[in-house]
Design an enzyme around this catalytic site. Structure first.
Site, PDB file in Angstrom:
ATOM      1  CG  ASP A  71      -0.189  -0.073   2.545  1.00 51.48           C
ATOM      2  OD1 ASP A  71       0.758  -0.874   2.648  1.00 51.48           O
ATOM      3  OD2 ASP A  71      -0.542   0.667   3.486  1.00 51.48           O
ATOM      4  CD  GLU A 128       2.882  -0.956   7.801  1.00 54.33           C
ATOM      5  OE1 GLU A 128       3.036  -0.982   9.035  1.00 54.33           O
ATOM      6  OE2 GLU A 128       3.014   0.091   7.141  1.00 54.33           O
ATOM      7  CD  GLU A 129       2.483   3.499   5.531  1.00 54.97           C
ATOM      8  OE1 GLU A 129       2.464   3.928   6.698  1.00 54.97           O
ATOM      9  OE2 GLU A 129       3.530   3.398   4.861  1.00 54.97           O
ATOM     10  NE  ARG A 168      17.495  -4.276  19.739  1.00 53.32           N
ATOM     11  CZ  ARG A 168      17.196  -4.626  20.981  1.00 53.32           C
ATOM     12  NH1 ARG A 168      15.978  -5.041  21.285  1.00 53.32           N
ATOM     13  NH2 ARG A 168      18.095  -4.564  21.932  1.00 53.32           N
ATOM     14  CG  HIS A 355       5.479   8.051   6.244  1.00 59.13           C
ATOM     15  ND1 HIS A 355       4.563   7.814   7.234  1.00 59.13           N
ATOM     16  CD2 HIS A 355       5.748   6.841   5.705  1.00 59.13           C
ATOM     17  CE1 HIS A 355       4.312   6.501   7.316  1.00 59.13           C
ATOM     18  NE2 HIS A 355       5.037   5.893   6.397  1.00 59.13           N
TER      19      HIS A 355
HETATM   20 ZN   LIG Z   1       5.002   3.907   6.260  1.00 56.29          ZN
HETATM   21 ZN   LIG Z   2       6.303   1.115   5.429  1.00 54.20          ZN
END
Ligand SMILES: [Zn+2]
Ligand SMILES: [Zn+2]
Length: 383
Positions: A71, A128-129, A168, A355
């Site tokens: 996305d 996802e955002e 990690r 972003h």
């Molecule tokens: Zn993002």
């Molecule tokens: Zn991302």
């Protein structure tokens, strides 16, 4: 055309045609079509616009899941190059175009070489955002329809040198939650505060008292957290004490225990301050992302694969945690796995922040990502 030229072309095509979460119709159709061309079994509409590709070789029942997000964001792109977004107000400013292209490249390469014994699940996730895509795929049976032993994801990060990998074990990235507090009083004339109740004084005390949560309620050793009040709005004016104060903010933490403590501590402070002032309140706490927790075993596997691709000197398997968040965290609560970050570059070459309207995925790292996926599969499902 070399595979690298092909992956660059895919990446730029996706960049030029970005789609917001759960609207990835063109992107997921392209992904499904390519996977079919590679001879990979395709399942569409897993979590709305999500796609799962399945490639099996040999007869081992071992399996691995590789996840990319598809996305874009509601950002108006400021770049001017040939692959600038043609969708007004929508932009791949987080590099999910690169993630999708890299996983497609790996699917292509693995479907040709077939040098492994087991099943690979190529998971192309929507949304996802906004934090809903991973949950939607899980709700559609991603881990119940199919047996996926371990799951891996990769994200680019500007500010890390081009093609270096960092991760990690345990908490790599923070949880993200928001809160909304309404203090409800009577308000009244600014000259006669004793005639009513004042939500501003209460609200100010709430904001101050909230500073004690991190410093007095959470462990300085292993409960790192951030609590930020970001809005304080009233309905008052110069000579009118308002009747309402709205306080909103954002909080990040690295363990579920800390997250739970923060949610309760904010309410305890709000309830206490409001009770002492004789005013009412409403409190709403919303968790959007959990902390991204890598399992130590899978982190070691991810580091080994990355080292095989870019050399030991370019992999940090014990980096500092990040206060950004990721909805792959929800998948990691279902199946053990590892999330790894790959450097998008520094300065003018890949260093523009995620972003940002001038961000672009760095094409120089595409093949490093493709090869990371390929080597990871070949190591984990070795013949
Ligand atoms: Zn993002
Ligand atoms: Zn991302």
């Amino acid at each position: 055309m070399t595979i690298e030229q092909q992956v660059i072309e895919w990446r730029r095509h996706i960049h030029k045609h970005p789609e917001f979460g759960f609207e990835e119709a063109l992107t997921s159709a392209m992904v499904a079509q390519k996977l079919e061309e590679f001879g990979i079994e395709v399942h569409r509409n897993i979590g709305e616009t999500g796609v799962v590709g399945i490639l099996k070789c040999g007869d081992s029942d071992r399996s691995i899941g590789l996840r990319a997000d598809m996305d874009a964001l509601h950002i108006h792109e400021q770049n001017c190059f040939a692959h600038t977004s043609v969708h007004e107000g929508v932009m791949h400013a987080c590099g999910h175009d690169g993630h999708t292209a890299m996983l497609l490249g790996a699917a292509h390469e693995l479907s040709r070489s077939r040098d492994f014994d087991g099943t690979v699940y190529f998971i192309f996730q929507p949304g996802e955002e906004h934090g809903l895509g991973a949950k939607a795929m899980i709700a559609d049976g991603l881990f119940t329809k199919w047996k996926i032993d371990a799951i891996y994801a990769m994200h680019n990060l500007p500010g890390i040198p081009e093609g270096q990998f960092v991760t990690r074990p345990h908490s790599l990235m923070a949880s993200e939650s928001s809160f909304e507090i309404d203090v409800i009083a009577t308000g009244g004339h600014a000259a006669m505060p004793h005639m009513g109740t004042d939500p501003i004084v209460v609200g100010a005390q709430i904001v101050s008292a909230m500073q004690t949560i991190v410093s007095r309620n959470l462990s300085a050793i292993n409960e790192t957290a951030v609590i930020s009040v970001t809005e304080f709005a009233t309905n008052g004016t110069v000579n009118v004490i308002p009747s309402q104060v709205k306080i909103t903010g954002d909080t990040r933490s690295f363990t579920d225990e800390a997250l739970g403590k923060i949610e309760k501590a904010i309410e305890r402070i709000v309830a206490g301050q409001c009770m002492s002032a004789g005013v009412e309140y409403k409190y709403h706490f919303n968790n959007s992302f959990l902390s991204t927790i890598n399992s130590p075993e899978q982190t070691a596997f991810a580091v080994k694969a990355a080292e095989a691709v870019v050399g030991k000197e370019n992999v940090n398997g014990n980096c500092e945690p990040f206060t950004i968040s990721e909805d792959f965290s929800f998948m990691l609560r279902e199946v053990k796995g590892c999330y790894i970050l790959v450097g998008n570059g520094l300065g003018e070459c890949g260093g523009t922040a995620l972003h940002n309207p001038n961000y672009d995925f760095n094409d120089n790292i595409l093949m490093k990502g493709v090869n990371y996926w390929k080597v990871l599969v070949e190591q984990q499902l070795a013949n």
